[in-house]
Enzyme design. Structure first.
Site, PDB file in Angstrom:
ATOM      1  N   LYS A  17       0.824  -1.213   0.000  1.00  0.00           N
ATOM      2  CA  LYS A  17       0.000   0.000   0.000  1.00  0.00           C
ATOM      3  C   LYS A  17       0.857   1.262   0.000  1.00  0.00           C
ATOM      4  O   LYS A  17       0.566   2.212  -0.708  1.00  0.00           O
ATOM      5  CB  LYS A  17      -0.917   0.041   1.227  1.00  0.00           C
ATOM      6  N   ARG A  92      -9.994   1.731   8.863  1.00  0.00           N
ATOM      7  CA  ARG A  92      -9.576   0.372   9.200  1.00  0.00           C
ATOM      8  C   ARG A  92     -10.668  -0.411   9.911  1.00  0.00           C
ATOM      9  O   ARG A  92     -10.471  -1.587  10.221  1.00  0.00           O
ATOM     10  CB  ARG A  92      -8.374   0.446  10.136  1.00  0.00           C
ATOM     11  N   ARG A 131      10.709  -5.911   4.254  1.00  0.00           N
ATOM     12  CA  ARG A 131      10.522  -4.682   5.023  1.00  0.00           C
ATOM     13  C   ARG A 131      11.211  -4.790   6.387  1.00  0.00           C
ATOM     14  O   ARG A 131      11.797  -3.817   6.874  1.00  0.00           O
ATOM     15  CB  ARG A 131       9.020  -4.420   5.195  1.00  0.00           C
ATOM     16  N   ARG A 137      11.171  -1.476  11.483  1.00  0.00           N
ATOM     17  CA  ARG A 137      10.069  -0.907  12.265  1.00  0.00           C
ATOM     18  C   ARG A 137       9.866  -1.690  13.549  1.00  0.00           C
ATOM     19  O   ARG A 137       9.880  -2.918  13.546  1.00  0.00           O
ATOM     20  CB  ARG A 137       8.779  -0.961  11.430  1.00  0.00           C
ATOM     21  N   ARG A 148      -1.779  -7.426  13.985  1.00  0.00           N
ATOM     22  CA  ARG A 148      -2.276  -6.571  12.897  1.00  0.00           C
ATOM     23  C   ARG A 148      -3.021  -7.386  11.846  1.00  0.00           C
ATOM     24  O   ARG A 148      -4.039  -6.939  11.316  1.00  0.00           O
ATOM     25  CB  ARG A 148      -1.121  -5.781  12.274  1.00  0.00           C
TER      26      ARG A 148
HETATM   27  P1  ADP Z   1       0.575  -1.913   8.640  1.00  0.00           P
HETATM   28  O1  ADP Z   1      -0.337  -1.713   7.478  1.00  0.00           O
HETATM   29  O2  ADP Z   1       1.804  -2.684   8.282  1.00  0.00           O
HETATM   30  O3  ADP Z   1      -0.109  -2.479   9.847  1.00  0.00           O
HETATM   31  P2  ADP Z   1       0.589   0.981   9.198  1.00  0.00           P
HETATM   32  O4  ADP Z   1       1.789   1.829   8.989  1.00  0.00           O
HETATM   33  O5  ADP Z   1      -0.574   1.186   8.295  1.00  0.00           O
HETATM   34  O6  ADP Z   1       1.151  -0.517   9.093  1.00  0.00           O
HETATM   35  O7  ADP Z   1       0.061   1.107  10.700  1.00  0.00           O
HETATM   36  C1  ADP Z   1       0.916   0.953  11.783  1.00  0.00           C
HETATM   37  C2  ADP Z   1       0.124   1.074  13.081  1.00  0.00           C
HETATM   38  O8  ADP Z   1      -0.428   2.383  13.193  1.00  0.00           O
HETATM   39  C3  ADP Z   1      -1.072   0.142  13.235  1.00  0.00           C
HETATM   40  O9  ADP Z   1      -0.726  -1.146  13.688  1.00  0.00           O
HETATM   41  C4  ADP Z   1      -1.915   0.911  14.266  1.00  0.00           C
HETATM   42  O10 ADP Z   1      -1.377   0.768  15.571  1.00  0.00           O
HETATM   43  C5  ADP Z   1      -1.697   2.329  13.835  1.00  0.00           C
HETATM   44  N1  ADP Z   1      -2.734   2.755  12.857  1.00  0.00           N
HETATM   45  C6  ADP Z   1      -2.527   3.054  11.549  1.00  0.00           C
HETATM   46  N2  ADP Z   1      -3.682   3.367  10.948  1.00  0.00           N
HETATM   47  C7  ADP Z   1      -4.642   3.265  11.888  1.00  0.00           C
HETATM   48  C8  ADP Z   1      -6.055   3.434  11.905  1.00  0.00           C
HETATM   49  N3  ADP Z   1      -6.728   3.786  10.804  1.00  0.00           N
HETATM   50  N4  ADP Z   1      -6.718   3.251  13.070  1.00  0.00           N
HETATM   51  C9  ADP Z   1      -6.073   2.899  14.179  1.00  0.00           C
HETATM   52  N5  ADP Z   1      -4.758   2.701  14.248  1.00  0.00           N
HETATM   53  C10 ADP Z   1      -4.035   2.868  13.122  1.00  0.00           C
END
Ligand code: ADP
Length: 191
Positions: A17, A92, A131, A137, A148
């Site tokens: 993404k 999400r 990654r 990370r 996740r």
């Molecule tokens: P990934 O898609 O690999 O899980 P992201 O960078 O999209 O990684 O998200 C990392 C973290 O940020 C998530 O695990 C969550 O803790 C937080 N996060 C990101 N987007 C949201 C969201 N829309 N609602 C709640 N928490 C979020």
């Protein structure tokens, strides 16, 4: 590209993404808004928001909806987002998609498309491993990744039906190179 372009990019962890949204944002000249990236920047800079969200992120849990939605709507209200935006990582869950719908109608805006990136489990596993090696990370550890993925299956996947019923969903095969997938995304959006 004429007019405004408001897009959501969906898909499981590791499908690409972030890379795809970056590429597409460059082509359309609109900001790529990644909730995860904004949170990580705030954590690195030790802001109030960063302190509030770091424990959730470390564990791979969702940050509370009110905190996340407020941050997203603030970002969508900034001048560079007038031409449109690509949302990556939001919404999400159902509460977030409802909050976004409210925000859109309040501001007289609409979504143009929701792109679902799809790849098989092997490809996704390989991309996550890459990654882990390249980015380091703190939430790319086995426990947080498992959490996740579970949240994705339980809370995010139902949004596929939600946007499909609205006629907005575009499924795109994300197996190929970044430029190839970008071309497929453009075709899905512009056709
Ligand atoms: P990934 O898609 O690999 O899980 P992201 O960078 O999209 O990684 O998200 C990392 C973290 O940020 C998530 O695990 C969550 O803790 C937080 N996060 C990101 N987007 C949201 C969201 N829309 N609602 C709640 N928490 C979020």
């Amino acid at each position: 590209m004429k007019g405004k372009m408001n897009l959501i990019v969906m898909g499981p962890q590791g499908v690409g993404k972030g890379a795809q949204s970056d590429d597409l944002a460059g082509i359309y000249g609109i900001p790529h808004i990644s909730t995860g990236e904004i949170f990580r920047k705030n954590i690195a800079e030790k802001t109030e928001l960063g302190k509030k969200v770091s424990s959730y992120i470390e564990k791979g849990e969702l940050v509370p909806d009110e905190v996340t939605s407020a941050m997203v709507f603030d970002r969508l209200s900034q001048p560079d987002a007038r031409k449109g935006w690509i949302l990556d990582g939001y919404p999400r869950n159902a509460r977030q998609s409802e909050a976004l719908d409210e925000w859109l109608s309040k501001h007289g805006e609409r979504l143009d498309a929701v792109i679902l990136l799809e790849a098989d489990a092997d490809t996704i596993a390989r991309r996550i491993q890459k990654r882990i090696r390249e980015e380091g990370r703190s939430d790319d550890n086995p426990d947080a990744i498992a959490e996740r993925l579970a949240i994705y299956a339980r809370e995010t996947k139902p949004l596929i039906d939600y946007y499909s019923q609205k006629g907005l969903l575009r499924r795109v095969n994300a197996e190929g190179s970044v430029p190839k997938v970008t071309a497929a995304m453009r075709e899905a959006i512009e056709k």
